[in-house]
Design a protein around this motif. Sequence first.
Motif, PDB file in Angstrom:
ATOM      1  N   ILE A 418     -90.125   8.187  88.025  1.00 49.62           N
ATOM      2  CA  ILE A 418     -89.570   7.269  87.353  1.00 49.62           C
ATOM      3  C   ILE A 418     -89.074   7.750  85.901  1.00 49.62           C
ATOM      4  CG2 ILE A 418     -89.746   4.905  86.160  1.00 49.62           C
ATOM      5  CD1 ILE A 418     -91.082   3.838  88.517  1.00 49.62           C
ATOM      6  N   VAL A 419     -90.162   8.472  85.312  1.00 49.33           N
ATOM      7  CA  VAL A 419     -90.170   9.103  84.135  1.00 49.33           C
ATOM      8  C   VAL A 419     -88.954  10.268  84.130  1.00 49.33           C
ATOM      9  CG1 VAL A 419     -90.958  10.389  82.198  1.00 49.33           C
ATOM     10  CG2 VAL A 419     -92.299   8.634  83.377  1.00 49.33           C
ATOM     11  N   SER A 420     -88.692  10.730  84.998  1.00 45.84           N
ATOM     12  CA  SER A 420     -87.543  11.795  85.259  1.00 45.84           C
ATOM     13  C   SER A 420     -86.151  11.195  85.115  1.00 45.84           C
ATOM     14  CB  SER A 420     -87.977  12.659  86.395  1.00 45.84           C
ATOM     15  OG  SER A 420     -88.986  13.463  86.480  1.00 45.84           O
ATOM     16  N   GLY A 421     -86.047  10.119  85.489  1.00 49.75           N
ATOM     17  CA  GLY A 421     -84.758   9.252  85.577  1.00 49.75           C
ATOM     18  C   GLY A 421     -84.414   8.407  84.224  1.00 49.75           C
ATOM     19  N   LEU A 422     -85.317   8.324  83.301  1.00 50.23           N
ATOM     20  CA  LEU A 422     -85.182   7.826  82.024  1.00 50.23           C
ATOM     21  C   LEU A 422     -84.122   8.178  81.202  1.00 50.23           C
ATOM     22  CD1 LEU A 422     -88.892   7.059  80.778  1.00 50.23           C
ATOM     23  CD2 LEU A 422     -87.189   5.762  82.018  1.00 50.23           C
ATOM     24  N   ASN A 423     -83.238   7.348  80.445  1.00 52.91           N
ATOM     25  CA  ASN A 423     -82.123   8.119  79.691  1.00 52.91           C
ATOM     26  C   ASN A 423     -82.734   8.527  78.323  1.00 52.91           C
ATOM     27  OD1 ASN A 423     -82.499   5.678  78.273  1.00 52.91           O
ATOM     28  ND2 ASN A 423     -80.803   4.804  79.194  1.00 52.91           N
ATOM     29  N   ALA A 424     -81.916   8.953  77.398  1.00 51.28           N
ATOM     30  CA  ALA A 424     -82.326   9.534  76.215  1.00 51.28           C
ATOM     31  C   ALA A 424     -83.115   8.323  75.393  1.00 51.28           C
ATOM     32  CB  ALA A 424     -81.115  10.153  75.290  1.00 51.28           C
ATOM     33  N   GLU A 425     -82.601   7.187  75.406  1.00 55.03           N
ATOM     34  CA  GLU A 425     -83.157   5.924  74.507  1.00 55.03           C
ATOM     35  C   GLU A 425     -84.488   5.769  75.016  1.00 55.03           C
ATOM     36  OE1 GLU A 425     -82.141   1.445  73.317  1.00 55.03           O
ATOM     37  OE2 GLU A 425     -80.792   2.807  74.374  1.00 55.03           O
ATOM     38  N   ALA A 426     -84.575   5.549  76.411  1.00 53.00           N
ATOM     39  CA  ALA A 426     -85.756   5.033  77.250  1.00 53.00           C
ATOM     40  C   ALA A 426     -86.791   6.257  76.812  1.00 53.00           C
ATOM     41  CB  ALA A 426     -85.366   5.023  78.501  1.00 53.00           C
ATOM     42  N   VAL A 427     -86.397   7.620  76.945  1.00 50.42           N
ATOM     43  CA  VAL A 427     -87.351   8.756  76.760  1.00 50.42           C
ATOM     44  C   VAL A 427     -88.143   8.404  75.378  1.00 50.42           C
ATOM     45  CG1 VAL A 427     -87.804  11.111  76.304  1.00 50.42           C
ATOM     46  CG2 VAL A 427     -86.460  10.208  78.291  1.00 50.42           C
ATOM     47  N   LEU A 428     -87.409   8.160  74.159  1.00 48.97           N
ATOM     48  CA  LEU A 428     -87.730   7.901  72.846  1.00 48.97           C
ATOM     49  C   LEU A 428     -88.742   6.759  72.699  1.00 48.97           C
ATOM     50  CD1 LEU A 428     -84.585   8.683  70.626  1.00 48.97           C
ATOM     51  CD2 LEU A 428     -86.384  10.374  71.250  1.00 48.97           C
ATOM     52  N   ARG A 429     -88.465   5.693  73.375  1.00 50.70           N
ATOM     53  CA  ARG A 429     -89.279   4.507  73.356  1.00 50.70           C
ATOM     54  C   ARG A 429     -90.469   4.701  74.139  1.00 50.70           C
ATOM     55  NH1 ARG A 429     -85.163  -0.298  74.735  1.00 50.70           N
ATOM     56  NH2 ARG A 429     -86.995  -1.471  74.854  1.00 50.70           N
ATOM     57  N   TYR A 430     -90.319   5.291  75.165  1.00 52.20           N
ATOM     58  CA  TYR A 430     -91.583   5.750  76.009  1.00 52.20           C
ATOM     59  C   TYR A 430     -92.636   6.522  75.422  1.00 52.20           C
ATOM     60  CZ  TYR A 430     -94.274   7.516  79.857  1.00 52.20           C
ATOM     61  OH  TYR A 430     -95.523   7.654  80.640  1.00 52.20           O
ATOM     62  N   ALA A 431     -92.021   7.600  74.616  1.00 48.52           N
ATOM     63  CA  ALA A 431     -92.872   8.445  73.726  1.00 48.52           C
ATOM     64  C   ALA A 431     -93.556   7.810  72.630  1.00 48.52           C
ATOM     65  CB  ALA A 431     -91.941   9.671  73.248  1.00 48.52           C
ATOM     66  N   GLU A 432     -92.830   6.805  71.964  1.00 46.31           N
ATOM     67  CA  GLU A 432     -93.548   6.123  70.855  1.00 46.31           C
ATOM     68  C   GLU A 432     -94.331   5.006  71.512  1.00 46.31           C
ATOM     69  OE1 GLU A 432     -92.965   6.230  67.632  1.00 46.31           O
ATOM     70  OE2 GLU A 432     -91.463   8.001  68.334  1.00 46.31           O
ATOM     71  N   TRP A 433     -94.260   4.782  72.698  1.00 55.61           N
ATOM     72  CA  TRP A 433     -95.459   3.834  73.319  1.00 55.61           C
ATOM     73  C   TRP A 433     -96.701   4.934  73.595  1.00 55.61           C
ATOM     74  CZ3 TRP A 433     -97.493   3.917  78.489  1.00 55.61           C
ATOM     75  CH2 TRP A 433     -98.449   2.822  78.547  1.00 55.61           C
ATOM     76  N   LEU A 434     -96.434   6.034  74.154  1.00 53.66           N
ATOM     77  CA  LEU A 434     -97.562   6.988  74.302  1.00 53.66           C
ATOM     78  C   LEU A 434     -98.429   7.312  73.075  1.00 53.66           C
ATOM     79  CD1 LEU A 434     -95.827   9.432  76.915  1.00 53.66           C
ATOM     80  CD2 LEU A 434     -97.515   7.568  77.386  1.00 53.66           C
ATOM     81  N   LYS A 435     -97.697   7.481  72.030  1.00 50.90           N
ATOM     82  CA  LYS A 435     -98.224   7.727  70.866  1.00 50.90           C
ATOM     83  C   LYS A 435     -99.084   6.511  70.250  1.00 50.90           C
ATOM     84  CE  LYS A 435     -94.425  10.671  69.128  1.00 50.90           C
ATOM     85  NZ  LYS A 435     -93.587  11.121  68.215  1.00 50.90           N
ATOM     86  N   LYS A 436     -98.695   5.143  70.314  1.00 48.75           N
ATOM     87  CA  LYS A 436     -99.317   4.189  70.211  1.00 48.75           C
ATOM     88  C   LYS A 436    -100.675   4.269  71.066  1.00 48.75           C
ATOM     89  CE  LYS A 436     -99.087  -0.871  70.282  1.00 48.75           C
ATOM     90  NZ  LYS A 436     -98.209  -1.859  70.589  1.00 48.75           N
ATOM     91  N   LEU A 473     -85.112  15.774  81.695  1.00 51.38           N
ATOM     92  CA  LEU A 473     -85.002  14.868  80.627  1.00 51.38           C
ATOM     93  C   LEU A 473     -84.001  15.119  79.445  1.00 51.38           C
ATOM     94  CD1 LEU A 473     -88.477  13.104  80.510  1.00 51.38           C
ATOM     95  CD2 LEU A 473     -86.625  12.277  81.491  1.00 51.38           C
ATOM     96  N   VAL A 474     -83.144  14.203  78.880  1.00 52.49           N
ATOM     97  CA  VAL A 474     -82.300  14.489  77.694  1.00 52.49           C
ATOM     98  C   VAL A 474     -83.373  14.490  76.500  1.00 52.49           C
ATOM     99  CG1 VAL A 474     -80.376  13.902  76.393  1.00 52.49           C
ATOM    100  CG2 VAL A 474     -80.691  13.614  78.852  1.00 52.49           C
ATOM    101  N   ARG A 475     -83.437  15.684  75.926  1.00 52.68           N
ATOM    102  CA  ARG A 475     -84.437  15.569  74.602  1.00 52.68           C
ATOM    103  C   ARG A 475     -83.643  16.298  73.582  1.00 52.68           C
ATOM    104  NH1 ARG A 475     -88.252  19.682  78.055  1.00 52.68           N
ATOM    105  NH2 ARG A 475     -85.891  20.367  78.178  1.00 52.68           N
ATOM    106  N   THR A 476     -83.959  15.505  72.527  1.00 49.77           N
ATOM    107  CA  THR A 476     -83.392  15.975  71.159  1.00 49.77           C
ATOM    108  C   THR A 476     -84.120  16.818  70.591  1.00 49.77           C
ATOM    109  OG1 THR A 476     -84.252  13.836  70.027  1.00 49.77           O
ATOM    110  CG2 THR A 476     -82.146  13.727  70.962  1.00 49.77           C
ATOM    111  N   GLU A 477     -83.665  17.694  69.526  1.00 53.69           N
ATOM    112  CA  GLU A 477     -84.219  18.722  68.662  1.00 53.69           C
ATOM    113  C   GLU A 477     -85.486  17.976  67.883  1.00 53.69           C
ATOM    114  OE1 GLU A 477     -83.411  22.489  65.702  1.00 53.69           O
ATOM    115  OE2 GLU A 477     -82.030  21.460  66.706  1.00 53.69           O
ATOM    116  N   GLN A 478     -85.061  16.989  67.151  1.00 58.07           N
ATOM    117  CA  GLN A 478     -85.779  16.315  66.203  1.00 58.07           C
ATOM    118  C   GLN A 478     -87.027  15.545  67.095  1.00 58.07           C
ATOM    119  OE1 GLN A 478     -85.640  16.516  62.857  1.00 58.07           O
ATOM    120  NE2 GLN A 478     -87.560  15.519  62.672  1.00 58.07           N
ATOM    121  N   TRP A 479     -86.755  15.012  68.040  1.00 59.85           N
ATOM    122  CA  TRP A 479     -87.794  14.339  68.888  1.00 59.85           C
ATOM    123  C   TRP A 479     -88.954  15.327  69.427  1.00 59.85           C
ATOM    124  CZ3 TRP A 479     -89.202  15.083  74.061  1.00 59.85           C
ATOM    125  CH2 TRP A 479     -90.341  14.222  74.574  1.00 59.85           C
ATOM    126  N   LEU A 480     -88.377  16.609  69.659  1.00 55.95           N
ATOM    127  CA  LEU A 480     -89.292  17.531  70.029  1.00 55.95           C
ATOM    128  C   LEU A 480     -90.239  18.119  69.189  1.00 55.95           C
ATOM    129  CD1 LEU A 480     -86.976  19.917  72.456  1.00 55.95           C
ATOM    130  CD2 LEU A 480     -88.885  18.399  73.335  1.00 55.95           C
TER     131      LEU A 480
END
Length: 1290
Positions: A418-436, A473-480
Motif C-alpha cells: 500500500i505504501v508503494s502505491g501512495l502518490n506524492a502528497e500521500a507520501v509527504l503526509r505519511y512521513a509527517e505522521w511517522l515523525k509524529k 515512490l515519488v520523492r522530492t529533494e527537499q523531503w529527502l
Amino acid sequence: MLNWALHTSDCLLLRGPKLNMASVDEHMADSSGSKLHRPIRKEVLDLFWEIAEHQDKRRLDAVRGIVAELKKTQDEHKATGKTVPPYSPEIGYALTRLVHGLASSRKAARQGFSTALCELLHEVPAIPLEDVLQLIQKDLQVAREERGAMFGELFGYLAVVQSGRLADCPAETVVSVFTSLHSLRKHKPYLQHIGVQAIAQMFDQLSEETFTVHLFPLLREELQKGWNTCTPETLFLLLKVQENFPGVVDKTFLKKHWGYRDIFRKENLEALGQVIMASATAHPNFHAVCVLILTSICKDKAHFPIFWDKIVNVTLCTASHERKLLAFKFLEHALPLLDAGQISQAMSPSLLKMLINNLVYPDSFHSAAAKQLCQFLARFVKSCSEADRQLAVLMSLLHKPGTIHFDSVTKTQTVASIVSGLNAEAVLRYAEWLKKVFLTGTDSDEEIKEGSIESHRRWASNQLVHVVKNPSLVRTEQWLLDTTKFLFLHAFFKIRKPIAGDAVCDKSPAFELSPESTKLAAQHFNSVLSTLGTMPSFKQEGAKHSLPGTRSNGDFWVYSLVQFANSLLSDQDRFQPLVQFPEELMESWSEMLSNVEAMRKKAAKGCKVSESFQLLTLNLGIQMFTDADQVEEVLSELHTCYEKATEKRRKSLKKGEEDEPHWVEVVVEILLSLLSRPSHLLRSVVDNVFRVVCPQITRKGLQLILDVLDPGREEEGEGHVMVEDFDEDEEEMGDEEDEELGEGEKKELKPNGDLGSEEESDSDDEEEEEEGPNVDEEFKAKIKEALGKAAAPHDDDDDDASSTASDESNLSDSAMMKLDESLSKIFRAQRKSAKATKKEAKRLMTDFKQRVTDLLDIFLRKQPSNPLVLELVEPLLRIVQDSLRKSEEHSLAEKVAGLYRNKLCKIKEYPVLERPDSEGLHAVLSNIVQVAYMAPSVYLVSLVSAGCLFLLRVLRGKTSPAEPSPVKTRAKRKKEKQTEDKSSASEDPDLKTGYIDVQKVVELYRSALENFMTRRDSHIHAVLFEDLVQHFPVLGWELAEPLTGYITTGVQIYRRTQACHLLLRLMNTHQKPADPRLWASFVSGLSEKVGEVLHGVSQGVTEAKPKFLQEVLRTLQALIKAVEGDCKMLNAQLVDAVEHFSQQEVATRSSVITGLCKNCLKLMGHSTNLPTSKKAKKRKSSDRQAPEDQPEETPSKKTKNSKQREERTTDKDNLSITVNNNGHGHADAMKQKKHKRKHDQSNKETKEANKTVQQNLTSSNVGQNLENKASKKKQKFTKVRNKPQSVTGN
C-alpha cells in the motif's frame, strides 16, 4: 458491443454440480430449405471451432471473422434484390449452427456461440428476431429437462436481449422473450441468477408504457408479496423496476406492499439483512442485488454508517462461513464508491479483526479470501488518485484494532504494498505522521502503555528509512533532505527549545529518547545517507560532480548535512549534542569546515582529486559524532595528504621528505581503516574515493591492500592486518578440549582492520587462563553464584581460601554432586561462548577481506594498462591458494579467483612492456608455475595456466593489428588467415614471441611436463600444457620432442594418452615449426613412436587400452594430414605396422579403431582390405534376411530403405571421424561430408580417377578453398598413386 456482450456472458458463471449434459452436434446444420449458392470457405468453417476456445483473444477474433464474412454475404444478398428470405443462405446456416452450439458443453462453447449470435443480430438488422426465437424454441425447448438444453435456451435469449434489438420489436416478441426467461428462472433454482439479470437488461430497452401494459402485469404478483416471501431475485427485480420505471413502482406502491416508502429505512434493515444472507447461494460470485444495494446506500452518507454497522458488522461478520465471505465482498465492492470518511467507517473493527485472524492462521476457512482482499487494497490504493482515500485505507490497518506491525503479524506485505502505491502528497503526509509517532511514542491519543514507546519509535524510524529507499515512490529533494536531517537531529542532539515553523526542529519528543532509540536513529541515518550517496542525481543546475550522491545544485548531500550539523552546534541554547564537543574537538570541526570550503573552490575549477577529498572529509566529519577521537587524527592526516596531492611539483625534496610515505599510501591506509568498520555508508564512500585516487596509486600503496588479503607475507607493523591462522587440526582439537577465552582474548575489529594476532602454544593459553586478571568478571560472578556459601569472598585472600576449603570439605556428597553439575554447566556455556567468539572473529575478518577485494576490482577496471597490474598476478594466486585451505574463507577464495580469472587475466588493454622489465615477469612466471606443483585440484592449476597465458601475452606484446573490419566477409577473413598461416614459417620468430625468453619458458614448461609424465603423485594437470599449445603454438612446438617420447615412456596409460592428445592439439593449430629440419625430425620421430606402439600391441609386448589406441591413431591421422601427401617423411614400416595392428583382436573389437586404421591407410595411399569389426558383423547379419522373410516393399519404401542403406555405408566409412573424445571428430566429419557432396556434383567424369585424392582432401582439417584444391587434384593424385609402391617395396 462485442466486448460488452462477451464480458456479460463470461461473467455469468454457472452454479450447481456438473452433470452429464446431452451431446449436441453443433457442427451439423439443417438448411431448412435454404440452398447455399456457393460453399462456405473452409477458413470460415474452422472459425466455428475457434469460438469455443477458452482464450478470450482467440474466441473474439473468431467471432469477428465470422460476423465480417456473414456481413459480406448479406451485402451480396441485398444486391440481388431478393427479399424472401431477408437474409442470405449463409446467415441462415450460421443461425442454425449457432443456436445448436448453445447447448454444447465443449470448452467455452456457450460463451462463444452466444457472443457470436449476439453480434450477428446486432450487425445484421435484417435478421428477424422471430426466426431466431423460433429456432430456439424448436431446437432447445424440446429437451427442456436436459440441463445442457436449458442452459442453451437461456443463453440464446440472453443473446437476443444483449443484441439491443428488443426496443424496435413488436410487443408480442418482447412478451415472448420475457415469458420464456421468466419460465426458465422459475423452472430451476440455479437459473435464477442469470435469468433475472437477463430480464433486468430487457428493462433498459423498453419504454415505461410498454412495460406497464405488457410486462408489469406478469410481475405484479411477485412484486406485491413484500418482505415475507422476498428472495434476492425478487428484491433485485423490484429495485431495477424502481430504477427504470419510477412511475410504476412509486412510494405509494412501496408503502402499501413493503411497509415504508423507502426500501432502505432503518426499520427494514433486519429483513434486508436476511435477503443479503440468502444471496450467499451465488457463492463465489457476488449477487447482483448486493451491488444495487451498495450503489444506493453509499450515496446516502447519513444512512451508510447505520446500514454498515447493522448489516456487515452485526449480521455478516457473525454469520456462517459462506456469509462471512460476503463481508469481504461488500468491502471490496464498496471502497470505489466511498469517500475518505466512509472508508474509515467501512474498515470497521469487526471486519479488521476477522481479516487479521484469517491472515494469521493459514488454515482458516477464509485465509485465501483475506489474502485476496489485501491484494485488492493495494491495487485500489495504487489506482486511487486522492491522497485522503489512500491514507484512509492505510491508517485503518495501522490504527486499532489493526496494528503498526500489521505485516509482521500477518506475515504479508500488505502495508508495504500500500505504501508503494501512495502518490506524492500521500507520501509527504505519511512521513509527517511517522515523525509524529517517533516523537510521541504512540500512534493514537489513547493512554500510552509502558514499553510501547520504544516499539513505536523503532517502527516509525524503520518506516522512514523504507520510504526513503523505496524507488517506486515519488520523492522530492527537499523531503529527502528534511527526513535525513530529522534522523540526524534525534540521533546526535537533544532539543532544548523547538524552533517554531521549522520543518525539522519545530517539535521536541514527548518523552526523552532512550539510548537505544538514539542509537537506532544513528544507524538509520547512516543507512539513509548511504542511499543518498548512491542515488541517481537530480537534475543539476550548478557545477556537475564526477562522483554520485549530489543534489540539483551540485552540492553533495553530505555537505548539506554537515552544514545542518554546524548550525546545531552553533546554537547551544536550543540544541545540546549528545556527544561532548570540547574546545579541541570544536577546533578540529571548524578546521574541517574551512578545509572543505577550500576544496570546494578547487573542485569548482575541475579538480577531481579535490572532489574525492571533499567527499571523504565530509563523511569523516559526520563520523565525528560517533568516533571523535580516531576521526580527529585521521582528518589531520587526510588534510596533509590533500595538500601534497594538490601542490605543484617541485624539482627537489626537502631533507626528511624522502623517507615520508607517498600521500596516496596514507590515503589507502585511511580507506582500509574505514572499510574495517561495518558500515555500508563508509564502504560506498571508500569505493567512490578510490575510483579517483587509484590512478596515482604507488607500488607500496597497492602492497598495503594485498597485505590485508595475504597476511602471511606481511611484516609486523602498524596499519597491517594480522589474523590468527587457525589450522583445521587445531580447530578439531579445539572442539574436543575445554577452552576458556577471557576478556583479553576476544577479538574485535579495530578501525585499521586489525583483529590482533596470537601465536602462542596451548600451554601459554592454560597459563593465561589460570591468571586472575584475564578471567572475565561475569564468568567469575557466575562461578561464585554456583558455589554459594562455598565461594570465597575474596579470591586473593589465602585465609579465606583455606576457610573455603574447610567449608567444601563439610559439604555432603549430594551437595557436591549438585555443585559439580552447576559448575559444569557454567564451563560448558563459557566454552560455547568462546567458540562463538572465535567463529565471529573469523567471519568479520573474511567479510573485511571481501570488501578490500572490491578495491582491486576498481583498480583493474579503471587502470588496466597500469604496470602495477602485473604485480597482482602472483599475490592473487597465492591468496586463492591459501584461502582454499580454510573452510571459512572459501567465499573469499571464490571472489578472488573470479577477479583473477575474469578481470586480471582477461585484460585487453594490458600494460606495454619494456625489455628491462621482462626479467621480473619471467621470475613471476616461474613462481606461479611452482604453485601448480602443489595444487590440490585441477581448479588451481587452471588458474595457474590463466596467469601464465596472461604474462606471456604481456611479454609478447601487441604484434598483430586489431580484428578484421566488419566489412570483410568470412571468405576474405579465411583467405587472409590461410595466407598468414602459409607465411608464418618465413616470419621472424621474434615477431611472435616479443620479449619472451623462449629458452627460459620452454625449460620451465619442460620441467613441469616431466613432473606430470614421470611422477605418479604429480599435482600438475594437462590443462597447463593444453592452454600453452592452443594459444602459443610457437612455444608448444618446443615441447613436441619430449611429448613424442612420453607416448611410450609415460608413467601411466593416462599420461601417455595425454601426450598423444597434446600432440594432436598442437598439430590442429595448423602451424608448423619455422625450421624444416625440426619439422622433419618431429614427423620421423612421431611416426616411429606410433609404429613402435602399434607393433608392440600386435606382438603382445605392450598392453594398451582402447582409448589410448584411439588417441594414438588420431594423432597418426593428423600427422599424415599435416605432411600433405609427402608420405616419404613418415617411417617406412608404418604401413605394415598399421595393417598388422588392424588385424588384431583389440582393433577388430572396436569399430572406432577399425575406422581409424582404414582412414590412416587411405591417407597414406594404401588400398584397404581390412576385416570388419565384430560389432559391424553383427549388424550386417541382423540386417540380412532370407528372401521369403523380407516384406514386400512399395516403391516409396524401397527408395527410403535404399537411402538408409547408403547412409549406413557412408557412416561406417566415416566412423573414425565422427567419434572423437576431444570434440574435433564431429567438425571433421561435417567438413568431410560437405566437401564430398560438392565434389560429386561438380565433377562426375573424373570421380573414379580422383577418388583417393578426394578422400584425402575431405579428411583434412585445414580450411582451404575448394577452387585451390581442384586446381591441384591432378598433381596430388600422381604423388599419392606413386608413393604406396615405394612404401610396399621397402
